[in-house]
Design a protein around this motif. Structure first.
Motif, short mmCIF file in Angstrom:
data_model
loop_
_atom_site.label_atom_id
_atom_site.label_comp_id
_atom_site.label_asym_id
_atom_site.label_seq_id
_atom_site.Cartn_x
_atom_site.Cartn_y
_atom_site.Cartn_z
N SER A 91 0.70 -1.23 -0.24
CA SER A 91 0.12 0.12 -0.19
C SER A 91 0.92 1.22 -0.12
O SER A 91 0.85 1.89 0.79
N ALA A 92 1.71 1.39 -1.18
CA ALA A 92 2.58 2.69 -1.33
C ALA A 92 2.76 2.79 -2.64
O ALA A 92 2.60 1.71 -3.58
N CYS A 93 2.88 3.93 -3.25
CA CYS A 93 2.88 4.18 -4.64
C CYS A 93 3.94 5.54 -4.77
O CYS A 93 3.71 6.26 -3.97
N GLU A 94 4.49 5.24 -5.67
CA GLU A 94 5.06 6.75 -6.30
C GLU A 94 4.00 7.58 -6.93
O GLU A 94 3.15 7.05 -7.96
N VAL A 95 3.89 9.05 -6.55
CA VAL A 95 2.88 9.76 -7.17
C VAL A 95 3.79 10.65 -8.24
O VAL A 95 4.67 11.39 -7.76
N GLU A 96 3.07 10.85 -9.41
CA GLU A 96 3.51 12.11 -10.18
C GLU A 96 2.19 13.10 -10.16
O GLU A 96 1.44 12.40 -10.67
N LEU A 97 2.26 14.06 -9.38
CA LEU A 97 1.10 14.94 -9.55
C LEU A 97 1.38 16.07 -10.40
O LEU A 97 2.30 16.77 -9.98
N TRP A 98 0.66 16.07 -11.44
CA TRP A 98 0.59 16.99 -12.51
C TRP A 98 -0.29 18.24 -12.12
O TRP A 98 -1.60 18.09 -12.24
N ASP A 99 0.04 19.30 -11.62
CA ASP A 99 -0.56 20.40 -11.09
C ASP A 99 -0.74 21.09 -12.44
O ASP A 99 -0.17 21.98 -12.98
N CYS A 100 -1.91 21.13 -13.29
CA CYS A 100 -2.03 21.67 -14.59
C CYS A 100 -2.83 23.10 -14.71
O CYS A 100 -3.66 23.29 -13.77
N ALA A 101 -2.54 23.89 -15.57
CA ALA A 101 -2.85 25.37 -15.38
C ALA A 101 -4.35 25.36 -15.67
O ALA A 101 -4.67 24.53 -16.42
N GLY A 102 -5.15 26.10 -15.14
CA GLY A 102 -6.50 26.48 -15.19
C GLY A 102 -7.00 27.26 -16.40
O GLY A 102 -8.10 27.33 -16.87
N ASP A 103 -5.82 27.75 -17.16
CA ASP A 103 -6.19 28.74 -18.14
C ASP A 103 -6.32 28.03 -19.34
O ASP A 103 -5.58 27.19 -19.74
N PHE A 104 -7.55 28.21 -19.94
CA PHE A 104 -7.73 27.68 -21.37
C PHE A 104 -7.09 27.94 -22.39
O PHE A 104 -6.85 27.22 -23.47
N LYS A 105 -6.07 28.83 -22.30
CA LYS A 105 -5.06 29.19 -23.23
C LYS A 105 -3.84 28.18 -23.66
O LYS A 105 -3.13 27.97 -24.46
N PHE A 106 -3.88 27.05 -22.37
CA PHE A 106 -2.97 26.17 -22.51
C PHE A 106 -3.71 24.83 -23.18
O PHE A 106 -3.04 23.81 -22.97
N GLU A 107 -4.64 24.91 -23.63
CA GLU A 107 -5.71 23.78 -23.99
C GLU A 107 -4.86 22.90 -25.29
O GLU A 107 -5.11 21.78 -25.17
N ALA A 108 -4.15 23.53 -25.75
CA ALA A 108 -3.28 22.68 -26.93
C ALA A 108 -2.60 21.51 -26.41
O ALA A 108 -2.06 20.60 -26.71
N CYS A 109 -2.00 21.98 -25.03
CA CYS A 109 -1.16 21.07 -24.31
C CYS A 109 -1.88 19.67 -23.68
O CYS A 109 -1.47 18.80 -23.17
N TRP A 110 -3.22 19.98 -23.50
CA TRP A 110 -3.90 18.92 -22.73
C TRP A 110 -3.82 17.47 -23.35
O TRP A 110 -3.48 16.66 -22.39
N PRO A 111 -3.72 17.38 -24.57
CA PRO A 111 -3.57 15.88 -25.07
C PRO A 111 -2.20 15.24 -24.41
O PRO A 111 -2.14 14.26 -24.06
N VAL A 119 -4.33 2.74 -7.29
CA VAL A 119 -3.61 1.83 -7.60
C VAL A 119 -4.26 0.51 -7.81
O VAL A 119 -3.85 -0.46 -8.38
N LYS A 120 -5.35 0.27 -6.97
CA LYS A 120 -6.37 -1.06 -7.08
C LYS A 120 -6.77 -1.28 -8.56
O LYS A 120 -6.65 -2.40 -9.16
N THR A 121 -7.10 -0.13 -9.17
CA THR A 121 -7.57 -0.21 -10.58
C THR A 121 -6.47 -0.66 -11.39
O THR A 121 -6.71 -1.41 -12.46
N LEU A 122 -5.46 -0.03 -11.14
CA LEU A 122 -4.12 -0.35 -12.05
C LEU A 122 -3.75 -1.67 -11.86
O LEU A 122 -3.51 -2.45 -12.87
N SER A 123 -3.46 -2.23 -10.73
CA SER A 123 -3.23 -3.56 -10.38
C SER A 123 -4.04 -4.73 -10.94
O SER A 123 -3.59 -5.60 -11.56
N GLU A 124 -5.27 -4.45 -11.02
CA GLU A 124 -6.44 -5.10 -11.45
C GLU A 124 -6.26 -5.40 -12.89
O GLU A 124 -6.34 -6.47 -13.82
N SER A 125 -6.04 -4.02 -13.72
CA SER A 125 -6.13 -4.18 -15.23
C SER A 125 -4.70 -4.75 -15.62
O SER A 125 -4.39 -5.62 -16.63
#
Length: 190
Positions: free
Chosen positions: A60-80, A174-180
């Motif tokens: 019950s531990a995991c490494e987390v990459e938390l992506w703090d994404c800009a809320g401004d729609f001008k960055f929409e092109a980066c979303w994909p 994590v549970k969803t990931l392990s199951e898939s």
């Protein structure tokens, strides 16, 4: 020893709703509290380990990459690019701002529907600004958002509770990931 799972979580939502404050808090990144607001440009990536996720699994531990994404729609092109290989999405909004409730739908369809994420891989955080009083009833959200778990975050009054809820959420991801992953392995063997 099991290799620690790595999860990529996107933190999204309207500008100025408190994503960066939450990201810093959840990742124990200390930034000067009460510093002037400066909008995130594009994305900030915070990496940390999270322990005891309360999913009842042995690892019950995991490494987390938390992506703090800009809320401004001008960055929409980066979303994909931001969405690529993400395992979970947290939508943060300020429940006291009506336009945020509306915008949450856009974030939902753009980041959650498009990736086919399960409700357990998603989390809504109604983030209360300091001194706003905490109305903890469920905000009036679009029907598709009502399937998602929602927590209220008030870092002044109940910071630890927010951390626990976030860990519980990571446990679900994590549970969803392990199951898939297990399903994939079984299909390779079969």
């Amino acid at each position: 020893l099991l290799k620690m799972l790595k999860v990529k979580i996107l933190l999204i939502g309207p500008s100025e709703c408190g994503k960066t404050v939450l990201a810093n808090f959840l990742s124990d990144t200390v930034e000067t509290v009460g510093a002037d607001y400066s909008p995130t440009q594009g994305v900030r990536i915070l990496e940390f380990e999270s322990q005891n996720l309360g999913s009842g699994t042995k690892d019950s531990a995991c490494e987390v990459e938390l992506w703090d994404c800009a809320g401004d729609f001008k960055f929409e092109a980066c979303w994909p690019a931001l969405m690529k290989d993400s395992n979970g999405v947290v939508i943060v909004f300020n429940p006291d701002i009506p336009s945020h409730l509306k915008e949450a739908e856009t974030w939902y369809s753009t980041f959650i529907t498009s990736q086919g994420l399960l409700p357990g891989q998603c989390l809504l955080i109604a983030h209360h600004k300091p001194g706003s009083g905490a109305d903890t009833s469920r905000p009036q959200l679009a029907s598709q958002l009502n399937k998602l778990p929602l927590i209220h975050s008030n870092l002044e009054e109940d910071a630890e509770e927010v951390r626990q809820e976030f860990r519980r959420y990571l446990g679900n991801v994590v549970k969803t990931l392990s199951e898939s992953r297990e399903r994939e392995e079984m299909s390779i063997i079969a």
